[in-house]
Design an enzyme around this catalytic site. Sequence first.
Site, mmCIF file in Angstrom:
data_model
loop_
_atom_site.group_PDB
_atom_site.id
_atom_site.type_symbol
_atom_site.label_atom_id
_atom_site.label_comp_id
_atom_site.label_asym_id
_atom_site.label_seq_id
_atom_site.Cartn_x
_atom_site.Cartn_y
_atom_site.Cartn_z
ATOM 1 N N LYS A 122 -67.268 55.665 28.283
ATOM 2 C CA LYS A 122 -67.119 54.942 29.566
ATOM 3 C C LYS A 122 -68.442 54.322 29.967
ATOM 4 O O LYS A 122 -69.516 54.735 29.512
ATOM 5 C CB LYS A 122 -66.651 55.894 30.681
ATOM 6 C CG LYS A 122 -67.545 57.117 30.959
ATOM 7 C CD LYS A 122 -68.705 56.918 31.867
ATOM 8 C CE LYS A 122 -69.548 58.187 32.041
ATOM 9 N NZ LYS A 122 -70.844 57.987 32.668
ATOM 10 N N ALA A 125 -76.239 59.981 26.674
ATOM 11 C CA ALA A 125 -76.654 58.592 26.911
ATOM 12 C C ALA A 125 -76.149 58.039 28.238
ATOM 13 O O ALA A 125 -76.500 56.936 28.627
ATOM 14 C CB ALA A 125 -76.150 57.709 25.768
ATOM 15 N N GLY A 126 -75.276 58.790 28.923
ATOM 16 C CA GLY A 126 -74.659 58.261 30.144
ATOM 17 C C GLY A 126 -73.337 57.575 29.844
ATOM 18 O O GLY A 126 -72.773 56.873 30.679
ATOM 19 N N GLY A 179 -69.718 60.713 26.304
ATOM 20 C CA GLY A 179 -69.184 61.108 24.991
ATOM 21 C C GLY A 179 -68.703 62.557 24.939
ATOM 22 O O GLY A 179 -67.566 62.825 24.535
ATOM 23 N N GLY A 180 -69.544 63.481 25.358
ATOM 24 C CA GLY A 180 -69.174 64.909 25.322
ATOM 25 C C GLY A 180 -67.995 65.195 26.240
ATOM 26 O O GLY A 180 -67.087 65.968 25.897
ATOM 27 N N ASP A 196 -67.334 64.524 34.642
ATOM 28 C CA ASP A 196 -66.805 63.296 34.034
ATOM 29 C C ASP A 196 -65.554 63.536 33.190
ATOM 30 O O ASP A 196 -64.944 62.579 32.712
ATOM 31 C CB ASP A 196 -67.864 62.671 33.105
ATOM 32 C CG ASP A 196 -68.879 61.839 33.874
ATOM 33 O OD1 ASP A 196 -68.609 61.492 35.035
ATOM 34 O OD2 ASP A 196 -69.943 61.553 33.294
HETATM 35 O O1 C5P Z 1 -70.665 68.130 35.945
HETATM 36 P P1 C5P Z 1 -71.725 68.038 34.910
HETATM 37 O O2 C5P Z 1 -71.906 69.289 34.112
HETATM 38 O O3 C5P Z 1 -71.599 66.829 34.037
HETATM 39 O O4 C5P Z 1 -73.083 67.813 35.712
HETATM 40 C C1 C5P Z 1 -74.361 67.954 35.133
HETATM 41 C C2 C5P Z 1 -75.374 68.103 36.254
HETATM 42 O O5 C5P Z 1 -75.476 66.879 36.994
HETATM 43 C C3 C5P Z 1 -74.994 69.151 37.275
HETATM 44 O O6 C5P Z 1 -75.564 70.380 36.955
HETATM 45 C C4 C5P Z 1 -75.561 68.624 38.568
HETATM 46 O O7 C5P Z 1 -76.914 68.997 38.656
HETATM 47 C C5 C5P Z 1 -75.536 67.116 38.399
HETATM 48 N N1 C5P Z 1 -74.390 66.479 39.069
HETATM 49 C C6 C5P Z 1 -74.392 66.360 40.446
HETATM 50 N N2 C5P Z 1 -73.341 65.741 41.069
HETATM 51 C C7 C5P Z 1 -72.317 65.244 40.370
HETATM 52 C C8 C5P Z 1 -72.300 65.357 38.964
HETATM 53 C C9 C5P Z 1 -73.359 65.963 38.346
HETATM 54 O O8 C5P Z 1 -75.330 66.801 41.110
HETATM 55 N N3 C5P Z 1 -71.308 64.625 41.005
#
Ligand code: C5P
Length: 289
Positions: free
Chosen positions: A11, A98-99, A102-103, A137
Site C-alpha cells: 500500500k 519501508a512504509g 509488506g509485513g 495496518d
Molecule cells: O501497530 P504497529 O505495530 O504497526 O505500530 C508500530 C508502532 O508505531 C507502535 O508501537 C506505535 O509506537 C506506533 N503507532 C502509533 N499509532 C498508530 C500506529 C502505530 O503510535 N496509529
Amino acid sequence: MKSISLLSPAKLNLFLKVVNKRPDGYHNLVTLFERINLCDKITLTLTRKPGIQVSCDQADVPVGPKNLGFKAARLLMEKFQVRNGVRIHIKKMIPVAAGLGGGSSNAATVLLGLNKLWSLSLSRQELVGLAREIGSDVPFFLYNYRWAIGTQRGDVIEKVTLRTILWHVLVVPRVKVYSREVFTRLRVAQKMQLTKKIADVNMLTRALRKSDLSYVSELLSNDLESTVTQLHPNILHLKDKIRSLSIFGACLSGSGPAIFGLTGSQRHAEDIKLYLAKIYKQVFVVRTL
Ligand code: C5P
C-alpha cells in the site's frame, strides 16, 4: 498436502494526518490507503507435523515469531486450537520496513488463507479483530479495497469507491526507519481537529475522482514526514529530486523511507525510473491495484 498461493499486495498512504496521542500510546490517524500492484507471494501448505515454519527467499526477513505472518498463524492456531501445522513460504517483492505495509499485508494474507485452509469460517469482522492484535495496518489488507480511509489507529477501514488508477514511481532508500521511533519523536500539535482532517481527506478523494492530478499533488501529505526527514535528511533530497522529475507531487508513505512520485502515465513513470535507477537500487513503477 493441502496448499494455497496468494498474492499479498503493498500500500501507499497518500494522506496521513495524526490527530492526537491516545492513552494506549498509539496515535489516532486519518489516512488514505491506496493498494498497489507490488506484491509478495505467500504459499501456505498444511503439514501433519504441528507448528509453524516460515521461509522466505530474502535473508533480511525474520522467519521466527517476529514475522507478522508467523504471528497471524500462531494467533489462529492458539485461538482455535488447530492441531496440525503450516508451512508459510514468502516470495518477497515488497521492500521490508519501508512504509509499504509488506509485513502487515503478509499477516492479512495468512489470516485469509488459513481461514480457508483450516475451514474456520471466520467473518471479516472476526478477522479484523485478530488483525488489530497483529498491527495497525493489517485490517486494510483484509478488505478487497483499492482505496480506503483508515481512522483511529489506521485500523478502522472505510471503503472509498474510486475508479481512478494512478501511476507512480516509487523509491526505497537504503535506510532503516522504525515506526515506533518516528511516532515517539513526533510532536503532535495541540487542538488537532478530527473534522478538519476528514474534510481534507475528502477533498483529496474528490480530486482523485476527477483525476485532477495537480490538485491531488497539492493535497498529498504525511505528518510523519518532517520527523522522518529530521532523522534522515537524505530522504528530503530524494523527495525534492522526485518532485522535480515527476511534474506532479511526491510524498512519504507511512513512516517511510519509501517515497513515491505521482506521474501522469506509465511511460512517464518508466522514464523517471530509468533516471533514478542510476542513483538508487530500489526503484519501482507501480499502479493502483
Ligand atoms: O501497530 P504497529 O505495530 O504497526 O505500530 C508500530 C508502532 O508505531 C507502535 O508501537 C506505535 O509506537 C506506533 N503507532 C502509533 N499509532 C498508530 C500506529 C502505530 O503510535 N496509529
